[in-house]
Design a protein around this motif. Sequence first.
Motif, PDB file in Angstrom:
ATOM      1  N   HIS A  59     -10.493  -5.035 -11.247  1.00  0.00           N
ATOM      2  CA  HIS A  59      -9.606  -4.130 -11.403  1.00  0.00           C
ATOM      3  C   HIS A  59      -8.369  -4.645 -12.287  1.00  0.00           C
ATOM      4  O   HIS A  59      -7.980  -3.996 -13.347  1.00  0.00           O
ATOM      5  CB  HIS A  59      -9.018  -3.681 -10.150  1.00  0.00           C
ATOM      6  N   GLU A  60      -7.904  -5.764 -11.923  1.00  0.00           N
ATOM      7  CA  GLU A  60      -6.781  -6.458 -12.397  1.00  0.00           C
ATOM      8  C   GLU A  60      -7.213  -6.903 -13.772  1.00  0.00           C
ATOM      9  O   GLU A  60      -6.399  -6.831 -14.802  1.00  0.00           O
ATOM     10  CB  GLU A  60      -6.134  -7.579 -11.625  1.00  0.00           C
ATOM     11  N   HIS A  63      -6.827  -4.538 -16.771  1.00  0.00           N
ATOM     12  CA  HIS A  63      -5.650  -4.254 -17.194  1.00  0.00           C
ATOM     13  C   HIS A  63      -5.179  -5.482 -18.116  1.00  0.00           C
ATOM     14  O   HIS A  63      -4.725  -5.168 -19.143  1.00  0.00           O
ATOM     15  CB  HIS A  63      -4.477  -4.495 -15.882  1.00  0.00           C
ATOM     16  N   GLY A 105      -7.694   0.406 -14.981  1.00  0.00           N
ATOM     17  CA  GLY A 105      -7.658  -0.208 -13.512  1.00  0.00           C
ATOM     18  C   GLY A 105      -8.420   0.798 -12.544  1.00  0.00           C
ATOM     19  O   GLY A 105      -9.578   0.390 -11.824  1.00  0.00           O
ATOM     20  N   ASN A 146      -4.601   4.676  -6.153  1.00  0.00           N
ATOM     21  CA  ASN A 146      -3.970   4.223  -7.226  1.00  0.00           C
ATOM     22  C   ASN A 146      -3.755   5.056  -8.264  1.00  0.00           C
ATOM     23  O   ASN A 146      -3.026   4.921  -9.141  1.00  0.00           O
ATOM     24  CB  ASN A 146      -4.856   3.031  -8.138  1.00  0.00           C
ATOM     25  N   ASP A 154      -0.635   2.730 -10.446  1.00  0.00           N
ATOM     26  CA  ASP A 154      -1.287   2.832 -11.832  1.00  0.00           C
ATOM     27  C   ASP A 154      -0.885   4.410 -12.023  1.00  0.00           C
ATOM     28  O   ASP A 154      -0.632   4.630 -13.371  1.00  0.00           O
ATOM     29  CB  ASP A 154      -2.767   2.308 -11.810  1.00  0.00           C
TER      30      ASP A 154
END
Length: 360
Positions: A59-60, A63, A105, A146, A154
């Motif tokens: 996920h990170e 980004h 993300g 999120n 996010d």
Amino acid sequence: MATVAGVELRVANSWFLIVGLLAFVLAPRIKEQAPDVGSWAYVVGAAVAVLLYASVLLHEISHALAGLAFSMQVRSINLHFLGGATEIEGEATTPWREFVIAVVGPLTSLGIAVVAWASLGLFDDGLLRFAVASLAGANLVVGVLNLVPGLPLDGGRVLQAAVWGVSGKRSAGVVVAAWGGRLAAIAALLYPFLLPTFGYQARLIDYLMAFVLGAFLWAGASQALTAAKVRSKLPTLHARQLARPAIGVPATLPLAEGIRQAQLARAGSLVVVAADGCPVGIVNEAAVTSTPEDRRPWVSCGDLARRMEDGLMISADLTGEELLHAMHRVPASEYVLVEPDGSVYGVLVAKDVDAAYRAA
Ligand SMILES: [Zn+2]
């Protein structure tokens, strides 16, 4: 911990704690799935926890990749107990970029959830199936949570980008999204108290989770508001406008004479220069004021000057954030402002910048 493509990966100590905690929570469920594992259930639990964090890392990374695609500098990816965070230098220059960096993300998390769920049929009952099902469930929760439209989530950045795009004002986007975050914080704090209306009994863990999440959201939203306030004042700072006129004096000149010459020239500051006119020091204003009048003929300007070093000479053209960055690099009470050709424009007193910022 590691550096990949110039991006530093950091794992907070709290991360190890949460992996241990997750292993502890998952172990009974694992024993249900495979009664033969015995105390290995904790090891399997820890392995599943690490697997879940690997998906947080993906996920990170999404980004980070989006930031890199817009030629932004990605400083680090941090994994901590509530998930992770990607630190990107500077800010997206357009609402579209802000939107893309934010939205990839949750999309990655939801994508992992869908793939894990779809592949569930490949596994017979057992530990692997349990691990894949956990992966699907956890990523669905992470992806959906999120997308809640409040900073620091996010979804908050997505809302911020939308408001920014429609209104043309980034600060308006931040304010709306930060208040969204505060509402989400209140909702998180209230949820254990609302559970009984839906026929559930709130447990201690619900109150604990509500408190941690609520505090995290409220703090993040408030920080975003403060940062927006700071940023809105920055463009008003111009080194050139804040400069005091300065005169150059030789280091051996008595202070009393230096002050007299400065008053004649209506200059607010003294720069010690070498024979060739190059600045070699800045006379410290506080040191001058603390020197009694009757001592001033006997003290030389050089005695009260801070020796010139890298970073004390800054461009007279600096403004806003760049100016503050330059001042942060070498903290000092005075700086010499120079023109592009190297000549001295004046002296910037840190106190003056501070006052201008407060007045803005
Ligand atoms: Zn994210």
